[in-house]
Every structure is written in structure tokens, then in C-alpha cells.
Enzyme design. Structure first.
Site, PDB file in Angstrom:
ATOM      1  N   ARG A   2      47.439  32.704  43.781  1.00 47.59           N
ATOM      2  CA  ARG A   2      46.989  32.883  42.408  1.00 47.59           C
ATOM      3  C   ARG A   2      48.099  33.261  41.434  1.00 47.59           C
ATOM      4  NH1 ARG A   2      44.329  37.884  44.868  1.00 47.59           N
ATOM      5  NH2 ARG A   2      45.901  39.446  44.453  1.00 47.59           N
ATOM      6  N   ARG A   6      52.960  33.456  37.568  1.00 43.35           N
ATOM      7  CA  ARG A   6      53.247  34.679  36.825  1.00 43.35           C
ATOM      8  C   ARG A   6      54.710  35.089  36.846  1.00 43.35           C
ATOM      9  NH1 ARG A   6      49.222  39.508  38.038  1.00 43.35           N
ATOM     10  NH2 ARG A   6      50.248  39.249  40.041  1.00 43.35           N
ATOM     11  N   ARG A  15      51.723  31.561  27.914  1.00 41.98           N
ATOM     12  CA  ARG A  15      50.526  32.399  27.973  1.00 41.98           C
ATOM     13  C   ARG A  15      50.591  33.576  27.000  1.00 41.98           C
ATOM     14  NH1 ARG A  15      47.342  33.865  31.595  1.00 41.98           N
ATOM     15  NH2 ARG A  15      46.370  34.605  29.729  1.00 41.98           N
ATOM     16  N   ASP A  51      41.021  29.238  38.326  1.00 42.91           N
ATOM     17  CA  ASP A  51      40.725  30.490  39.019  1.00 42.91           C
ATOM     18  C   ASP A  51      39.398  30.358  39.749  1.00 42.91           C
ATOM     19  OD1 ASP A  51      41.952  33.393  39.150  1.00 42.91           O
ATOM     20  OD2 ASP A  51      39.776  33.596  39.168  1.00 42.91           O
ATOM     21  N   TYR A 138      33.173  40.254  44.207  1.00 45.99           N
ATOM     22  CA  TYR A 138      33.400  40.586  42.790  1.00 45.99           C
ATOM     23  C   TYR A 138      32.079  40.756  42.033  1.00 45.99           C
ATOM     24  CZ  TYR A 138      38.358  39.432  43.262  1.00 45.99           C
ATOM     25  OH  TYR A 138      39.674  39.415  43.625  1.00 45.99           O
TER      26      TYR A 138
HETATM   27  O1  CP3 Z   1      49.159  30.690  40.829  1.00 47.80           O
HETATM   28  C1  CP3 Z   1      48.544  29.771  40.324  1.00 47.80           C
HETATM   29  O2  CP3 Z   1      48.676  29.473  39.154  1.00 47.80           O
HETATM   30  C2  CP3 Z   1      47.600  28.988  41.195  1.00 47.80           C
HETATM   31  C3  CP3 Z   1      46.248  29.003  40.647  1.00 47.80           C
HETATM   32  C4  CP3 Z   1      45.376  30.172  41.059  1.00 47.80           C
HETATM   33  C5  CP3 Z   1      44.954  31.216  40.192  1.00 47.80           C
HETATM   34  N1  CP3 Z   1      44.005  31.946  40.838  1.00 47.80           N
HETATM   35  C6  CP3 Z   1      45.421  31.476  38.792  1.00 47.80           C
HETATM   36  C7  CP3 Z   1      45.583  32.902  38.379  1.00 47.80           C
HETATM   37  C8  CP3 Z   1      44.732  30.344  42.277  1.00 47.80           C
HETATM   38  C9  CP3 Z   1      44.883  29.529  43.561  1.00 47.80           C
HETATM   39  C10 CP3 Z   1      43.848  31.475  42.116  1.00 47.80           C
HETATM   40  C11 CP3 Z   1      42.916  31.937  43.176  1.00 47.80           C
HETATM   41  C12 CP3 Z   1      42.354  33.273  43.127  1.00 47.80           C
HETATM   42  N2  CP3 Z   1      41.984  34.018  42.034  1.00 47.80           N
HETATM   43  C13 CP3 Z   1      42.001  33.990  44.293  1.00 47.80           C
HETATM   44  C14 CP3 Z   1      42.131  33.489  45.709  1.00 47.80           C
HETATM   45  C15 CP3 Z   1      43.536  33.481  46.205  1.00 47.80           C
HETATM   46  C16 CP3 Z   1      44.135  34.836  46.484  1.00 47.80           C
HETATM   47  O3  CP3 Z   1      45.168  35.115  45.869  1.00 47.80           O
HETATM   48  O4  CP3 Z   1      43.617  35.589  47.310  1.00 47.80           O
HETATM   49  C17 CP3 Z   1      41.469  35.236  43.862  1.00 47.80           C
HETATM   50  C18 CP3 Z   1      40.983  36.351  44.755  1.00 47.80           C
HETATM   51  C19 CP3 Z   1      41.451  35.228  42.431  1.00 47.80           C
HETATM   52  C20 CP3 Z   1      40.934  36.265  41.485  1.00 47.80           C
HETATM   53  C21 CP3 Z   1      42.036  36.775  40.630  1.00 47.80           C
HETATM   54  N3  CP3 Z   1      42.534  36.095  39.528  1.00 47.80           N
HETATM   55  C22 CP3 Z   1      42.833  37.939  40.797  1.00 47.80           C
HETATM   56  C23 CP3 Z   1      42.597  38.999  41.860  1.00 47.80           C
HETATM   57  C24 CP3 Z   1      43.825  37.920  39.800  1.00 47.80           C
HETATM   58  C25 CP3 Z   1      45.001  38.870  39.637  1.00 47.80           C
HETATM   59  C26 CP3 Z   1      44.859  39.821  38.500  1.00 47.80           C
HETATM   60  C27 CP3 Z   1      46.241  40.387  38.182  1.00 47.80           C
HETATM   61  O5  CP3 Z   1      46.693  40.104  37.076  1.00 47.80           O
HETATM   62  O6  CP3 Z   1      46.838  41.033  39.044  1.00 47.80           O
HETATM   63  C28 CP3 Z   1      43.614  36.769  39.014  1.00 47.80           C
HETATM   64  C29 CP3 Z   1      44.389  36.347  37.848  1.00 47.80           C
HETATM   65  C30 CP3 Z   1      45.135  35.068  37.974  1.00 47.80           C
HETATM   66  N4  CP3 Z   1      44.634  33.908  38.483  1.00 47.80           N
HETATM   67  C31 CP3 Z   1      46.453  34.828  37.500  1.00 47.80           C
HETATM   68  C32 CP3 Z   1      46.735  33.468  37.743  1.00 47.80           C
HETATM   69  C33 CP3 Z   1      47.979  32.727  37.375  1.00 47.80           C
HETATM   70  C34 CP3 Z   1      47.319  35.848  36.794  1.00 47.80           C
HETATM   71  C35 CP3 Z   1      46.963  35.806  35.350  1.00 47.80           C
HETATM   72  C36 CP3 Z   1      48.117  36.249  34.497  1.00 47.80           C
HETATM   73  O7  CP3 Z   1      48.556  37.403  34.655  1.00 47.80           O
HETATM   74  O8  CP3 Z   1      48.555  35.441  33.691  1.00 47.80           O
END
Ligand code: CP3
Length: 340
Positions: A2, A6, A15, A51, A138
């Protein structure tokens, strides 16, 4: 994973305004962000920028992604009536409102085709969705939690409500994955990020079925004509799921992701059937000196020989403060490696 984007300054530059969900629903932005790690690092596939909660948003469930926290809902949903109100939403809504996702995937595959032309090799797009248990973790708490007690306790507190919720989530998230494959993604991955919180018995009894149901919906999408594929590859992944690998692998999948806690050769033995594996560099090694990092990459590639095929990746997400050059170093080490 995810947070791959970043760590990149070019991601942060794109962003500066709007929410994470706004970015996911903006086809130009989502496709551009998807391409960033491909262009910078020279990786062999792209992971669609989206996401796991996007299909819930499309279904009309109020949810946001809080920076530094993750998915946050307006309220917890702990009772049978909270859950009945959710599951009254027709899962077909996801496909009806999926236009921005379809356009983002189409635009991304087009950009990848151009990049692929420059490189002279295919560049697949990996679509993804969250598994019902991880989404339920969640939804029930209303946000992120450490032990997912809300979801784990609902399984025995009100089994009928649990089954109702996870069957609905399987349709919601399976449809989201199918939409991406229909639009041209070359592979699909189901993330059961928090399944590692479960005992194997509980996983088999109350969780595996809804993950299989979600993947079955994606499985209905046929491989495109002329792709030479019999079927679209589906990957399944969970964090801390060393004790669950054999059970996860009984689902009809084409590859299994392994986190950094279990070496790939050990995982291959635990699974007990020839299944391609994906994994599994500990993200902490992105902060290690280059020679230690490269030695770990080479160890993992050697361990991966125990599987019929191996997709190299990190054993979980990229830390926000990881040095992009360390990620580039990992890619170069993988590409330079040859089996002894
Ligand atoms: O990295 C990528 O861009 C790939 C795309 C991707 C995102 N989310 C974008 C994202 C993928 C594959 C995910 C999956 C996802 N999202 C999961 C399963 C994979 C894993 O890591 O276990 C889960 C549990 C989520 C839920 C989620 N979304 C979390 C826990 C968070 C982190 C919050 C934080 O800021 O620490 C997100 C946010 C998120 N999803 C970001 C991205 C690029 C960060 C957003 C930002 O800060 O710009």
C-alpha cells in the site's frame, strides 16, 4: 504494497491537494501514480493505485483514509442491525459506480503499453482487493485496531451476523477485483492483511470461505483472447499468516504471497502443493547497508527456488521514510541475480 508510492517525492508532489479517495477516483492521477514506481525503479509489473476500501465507498458506505492511520468509518458497526443495514446495499452498486476505476485501469494499461514498447518487455498491471476478514476488521471497529477484537469476537458473539457481513463483503470486494480484471488488469491479488490475527481453526471455519467466494467472482473473468493465458493469475496474501499458509493455499489461486517472517523454502514445504510464491524481503532491510540488503535479496531468491516460480517483492509495505535509492538497489540486485 500500500505505501509503495509514499516514499517517492514525485508521489508527494502529485498528492498535495485532495484526499486519498479523491486520488483513487481520478483516472489521470491514479494512472500517473501507478506508473511512478515503474518508471523510477524499473520493476517488472505495476500495482494499481487504489485502496481496499474503494469498493465500500463506491457502494455508498461513508469512509475516508486518514493520513498516518488508514481507513476510518463514521461509526463502528458491531450489532446485527448495524450489519443488516450495510448488507441491504446491493453489491451490484459497485459495478454500476465503477466508471472511474474502469477508466483508471484502461488509462494505466495504455501507459504501461507505451512504457513496455520503450523497454521491449511486457509490463503487467496487478489489480487488487481486500479480503472480507480484513475489511470486516476495519468496518466493525470503525477504524484501524491492533488486535481486530471487534471482528474476531463477532465470529462467536453473533455468527449469523458475521456470516451475513462476510458474504456481503465477498461480493463487494470480489466485484471490485473483477471490475479491474475486466478493464484490463493482467493479474489480481487479494490482501488478507490481518488474517494473521486468527487461529487456524477459526480461519478455516469462519474466514476462508468468504475469501474463496471473493476470489471465485474474480475467477469468472476470462483471460483476454490472444494473451496466451489459460486464466488470469490470482494471488493471495496475508501478513503474519505462517500458520495459515496451507489453508490459504487450498483456495483456487495461482500464487501465494508470503510475508517476511517465513522463509520461502519453509513456506513451500508448509503448503504441500506446487504453488508459485511471492515475497518476501523484510521492509526493515531497506534501511540496512547495501551489502546486507543485497545478501538478503540473494538469500530470498535462492529460497524461492523451492517453489515452481517466484515473484520477488517485499514481505509487507514500503515504510514511508524508506530511501527510494534503497528500493532501486533492491530491484537492481534482483535483476542481476542468477541461480548458482
Ligand atoms: O502503494 C501503492 O500505491 C499500491 C496501492 C495500494 C494502496 N493501498 C494505496 C495506499 C495497495 C495495494 C493498498 C492496499 C491496502 N490498503 C491494504 C492491504 C495491503 C497491506 O498493506 O496490508 C490495506 C490494509 C489498506 C488500508 C490502508 N490504506 C492503510 C492501513 C493505509 C496506511 C495509512 C497510513 O498513512 O499509514 C492506507 C493508505 C494508503 N493506501 C496509502 C497508499 C499509497 C498512503 C496514503 C498516503 O499517505 O498518501
Amino acid at each position: 504494497m500500500r505505501q509503495a508510492g509514499r516514499s517517492l517525492p514525485e508521489y508527494r508532489a502529485l498528492r498535495t491537494s485532495g484526499t486519498m479517495l479523491d486520488a483513487c477516483l481520478n483516472p489521470e492521477l491514479a494512472s500517473e501514480i501507478t506508473l511512478q514506481p515503474v518508471r523510477r525503479h524499473g520493476v517488472d509489473a505495476a500495482v494499481f493505485f487504489s485502496d481496499i476500501i474503494v469498493p465500500l465507498h463506491l457502494a455508498g458506505v461513508e469512509v475516508e483514509i486518514a493520513p498516518g492511520r488508514g481507513p476510518v468509518f463514521t461509526k463502528p458497526r458491531e450489532t446485527a442491525s448495524d450489519i443488516a443495514a450495510l448488507t441491504a446495499i446491493d453489491p451490484a452498486t459497485v459495478r454500476e459506480r465503477a466508471e472511474p476505476i474502469v477508466r483508471a485501469v484502461e488509462r494505466t494499461t495504455q501507459l504501461l503499453a507505451e512504457e513496455s514498447e520503450r523497454r521491449g518487455e511486457a509490463l503487467p498491471l496487478i489489480g487488487f482487493a481486500g479480503a472480507p476478514f480484513t475489511l470486516a476488521a476495519y468496518i466493525i471497529e470503525g477504524g484501524p485496531s491492533k488486535d481486530h477484537m471487534g471482528a474476531r469476537s463477532l465470529i462467536t458473539r453473533d455468527r449469523a451476523a458475521w456470516d451475513d457481513l462476510t458474504a456481503w463483503l465477498a461480493e463487494i470486494t470480489g466485484t471490485f477485483l473483477a471490475v479491474q480484471l475486466d478493464a484490463g488488469a493482467s493479474a489480481g491479488q487479494l490482501f488478507d492483511s490481518w488474517a494473521g490475527a486468527l487461529a487456524p481453526d477459526t480461519y478455516r471455519d469462519a474466514v476462508q470461505g468468504s475469501s474463496a467466494a471473493a476470489l471465485a467472482i474474480a475467477r469468472e473473468v476470462a483471460a483476454p483472447e490472444g494473451s496466451g493465458l489459460e486464466r488470469i493469475p490470482l494471488i493471495h496474501f496475508g501478513v503474519g499468516t505462517g500458520e495459515l499458509l496451507a489453508d490459504m493455499a487450498t483456495i483456487d489461486i495461482d500464487a501465494l504471497g508470503v510475508d517476511y517472517r517465513v522463509p520461502l523454502d519453509v513456506a513451500a514445504r508448509r503448503i504441500g502443493r506446487p504453488l508459485p510464491l511471492q515475497g518476501n524481503l523484510d521492509p526493515a532491510l531497506l534501511f540496512a547497508p547495501a551489502e546486507i540488503r543485497t545478501a538478503a535479496v540473494e538469500r530470498i531468491l535462492t529460497e524461492g527456488l523451492a517453489a515452481p516460480a517466484h515473484v520477488f517483492n517485499l514481505g509487507h509495505g514500503v515504510p514511508k521514510d524508506a530511501d527510494p535509492d534503497a528500493l532501486g538497489g533492491v530491484v537492481r540486485a534482483v535483476h542481476a541475480w542468477r541461480p548458482a
